[in-house]
Design a protein around this motif. Structure first.
Motif, PDB file in Angstrom:
ATOM      1  N   GLY A  97      12.557  70.598  13.273  1.00 24.11           N
ATOM      2  CA  GLY A  97      11.511  71.598  13.457  1.00 24.11           C
ATOM      3  C   GLY A  97      11.771  72.851  12.647  1.00 24.11           C
ATOM      4  O   GLY A  97      10.873  73.439  12.063  1.00 24.11           O
ATOM      5  N   GLU A  98      13.014  73.266  12.611  1.00 20.73           N
ATOM      6  CA  GLU A  98      13.438  74.404  11.792  1.00 20.73           C
ATOM      7  C   GLU A  98      14.077  73.821  10.543  1.00 20.73           C
ATOM      8  O   GLU A  98      15.075  73.098  10.633  1.00 20.73           O
ATOM      9  CB  GLU A  98      14.465  75.252  12.552  1.00 20.73           C
ATOM     10  CG  GLU A  98      14.006  75.727  13.909  1.00 20.73           C
ATOM     11  CD  GLU A  98      13.505  77.152  13.852  1.00 20.73           C
ATOM     12  OE1 GLU A  98      13.946  77.894  12.967  1.00 20.73           O
ATOM     13  OE2 GLU A  98      12.680  77.500  14.695  1.00 20.73           O
ATOM     14  N   GLU A 100      16.008  74.920   8.463  1.00 19.93           N
ATOM     15  CA  GLU A 100      17.426  75.239   8.328  1.00 19.93           C
ATOM     16  C   GLU A 100      18.317  74.240   9.052  1.00 19.93           C
ATOM     17  O   GLU A 100      19.504  74.149   8.778  1.00 19.93           O
ATOM     18  CB  GLU A 100      17.724  76.649   8.870  1.00 19.93           C
ATOM     19  CG  GLU A 100      17.004  77.763   8.157  1.00 19.93           C
ATOM     20  CD  GLU A 100      15.565  77.955   8.632  1.00 19.93           C
ATOM     21  OE1 GLU A 100      15.198  77.492   9.731  1.00 19.93           O
ATOM     22  OE2 GLU A 100      14.793  78.560   7.882  1.00 19.93           O
ATOM     23  N   GLN A 101      17.747  73.497   9.994  1.00 19.67           N
ATOM     24  CA  GLN A 101      18.511  72.513  10.760  1.00 19.67           C
ATOM     25  C   GLN A 101      18.402  71.101  10.194  1.00 19.67           C
ATOM     26  O   GLN A 101      19.029  70.178  10.709  1.00 19.67           O
ATOM     27  CB  GLN A 101      18.051  72.521  12.225  1.00 19.67           C
ATOM     28  CG  GLN A 101      18.222  73.870  12.907  1.00 19.67           C
ATOM     29  CD  GLN A 101      19.651  74.373  12.857  1.00 19.67           C
ATOM     30  OE1 GLN A 101      20.575  73.639  13.163  1.00 19.67           O
ATOM     31  NE2 GLN A 101      19.832  75.613  12.441  1.00 19.67           N
ATOM     32  N   SER A 102      17.601  70.921   9.139  1.00 18.33           N
ATOM     33  CA  SER A 102      17.442  69.599   8.540  1.00 18.33           C
ATOM     34  C   SER A 102      18.769  69.146   7.944  1.00 18.33           C
ATOM     35  O   SER A 102      19.577  69.960   7.488  1.00 18.33           O
ATOM     36  CB  SER A 102      16.354  69.633   7.472  1.00 18.33           C
ATOM     37  OG  SER A 102      15.105  69.899   8.072  1.00 18.33           O
ATOM     38  N   THR A 103      18.991  67.824   7.960  1.00 17.13           N
ATOM     39  CA  THR A 103      20.276  67.288   7.525  1.00 17.13           C
ATOM     40  C   THR A 103      20.105  66.218   6.450  1.00 17.13           C
ATOM     41  O   THR A 103      19.032  65.633   6.286  1.00 17.13           O
ATOM     42  CB  THR A 103      21.063  66.693   8.706  1.00 17.13           C
ATOM     43  OG1 THR A 103      20.296  65.641   9.303  1.00 17.13           O
ATOM     44  CG2 THR A 103      21.392  67.755   9.744  1.00 17.13           C
ATOM     45  N   ILE A 104      21.204  65.974   5.735  1.00 16.46           N
ATOM     46  CA  ILE A 104      21.260  64.936   4.709  1.00 16.46           C
ATOM     47  C   ILE A 104      22.411  63.996   5.061  1.00 16.46           C
ATOM     48  O   ILE A 104      23.478  64.436   5.474  1.00 16.46           O
ATOM     49  CB  ILE A 104      21.426  65.559   3.300  1.00 16.46           C
ATOM     50  CG1 ILE A 104      21.363  64.493   2.209  1.00 16.46           C
ATOM     51  CG2 ILE A 104      22.684  66.408   3.201  1.00 16.46           C
ATOM     52  CD1 ILE A 104      21.248  65.062   0.794  1.00 16.46           C
ATOM     53  N   ASN A 105      22.169  62.707   4.911  1.00 17.08           N
ATOM     54  CA  ASN A 105      23.161  61.689   5.243  1.00 17.08           C
ATOM     55  C   ASN A 105      23.991  61.379   3.997  1.00 17.08           C
ATOM     56  O   ASN A 105      23.538  60.679   3.103  1.00 17.08           O
ATOM     57  CB  ASN A 105      22.450  60.425   5.741  1.00 17.08           C
ATOM     58  CG  ASN A 105      23.401  59.310   6.095  1.00 17.08           C
ATOM     59  OD1 ASN A 105      24.569  59.316   5.741  1.00 17.08           O
ATOM     60  ND2 ASN A 105      22.888  58.316   6.795  1.00 17.08           N
ATOM     61  N   LEU A 106      25.208  61.907   3.953  1.00 11.64           N
ATOM     62  CA  LEU A 106      26.103  61.655   2.822  1.00 11.64           C
ATOM     63  C   LEU A 106      27.031  60.468   3.071  1.00 11.64           C
ATOM     64  O   LEU A 106      27.689  59.987   2.147  1.00 11.64           O
ATOM     65  CB  LEU A 106      26.934  62.902   2.507  1.00 11.64           C
ATOM     66  CG  LEU A 106      26.137  64.139   2.088  1.00 11.64           C
ATOM     67  CD1 LEU A 106      27.078  65.310   1.817  1.00 11.64           C
ATOM     68  CD2 LEU A 106      25.248  63.864   0.898  1.00 11.64           C
TER      69      LEU A 106
END
Length: 148
Positions: A97-98, A100-106
């Motif tokens: 939702g924010e 800034e909290q989105s993530t990437i799967n490395l």
């Protein structure tokens, strides 16, 4: 070829955008054919199922967000994908939702062979990576002000 997507409607894709995942993607093993669609003027791509319009994944070039990202592609994976020289690496993005909290799967990048049009999600078994690295480490200027 015209494909149907849930988020982008009908799209025309060319043969160079089509990839076959012989074993599917973990959790979606029955889905083996996808289109890799670049989102213009963004650092993102969509991996869209050719069969299920509801199934798509948001991808990014992990090196754009983590320049020090590196891993060794195991020989058996390179052989399976028939990789000789060219390779494309993308990572899945989880939007929150924010932003800034989105993530990437490395931990589990997608590896594409653009010559053979094959792809596979692999899991890196060694190294410091996990599935939820913060996507935006530094917040960009959103309002266009440059402070000057």
């Amino acid at each position: 070829m015209i494909i149907e997507t849930l988020s982008m409607g009908r799209l025309e894709v060319n043969e160079e955008q089509l990839y076959h995942f012989p074993k599917g993607i973990p959790g979606f093993e029955e889905e083996t054919d996808f289109a890799l669609i670049g989102l213009e003027e963004t650092p993102f791509w969509v991996l869209q199922s050719l069969k299920e319009q509801e199934l798509s994944f948001l991808l990014a070039d992990p090196f754009n967000f983590y320049p020090g990202y590196e891993f060794e592609l195991p020989d058996e994976e390179a052989e399976e994908l028939q990789i000789q020289s060219e390779v494309i690496i993308r990572s899945m993005i989880t939007l929150k939702g924010e932003i800034e909290q989105s993530t990437i799967n490395l931990l589990a990048p997608l590896v594409f062979n653009p010559n053979e049009r094959t792809g596979k999600q692999i899991v890196i078994h060694s190294g410091p990576y996990h599935t939820k690295h913060i996507l935006l480490q530094e917040q960009p200027e959103i309002d266009g002000k440059d402070g000057g």
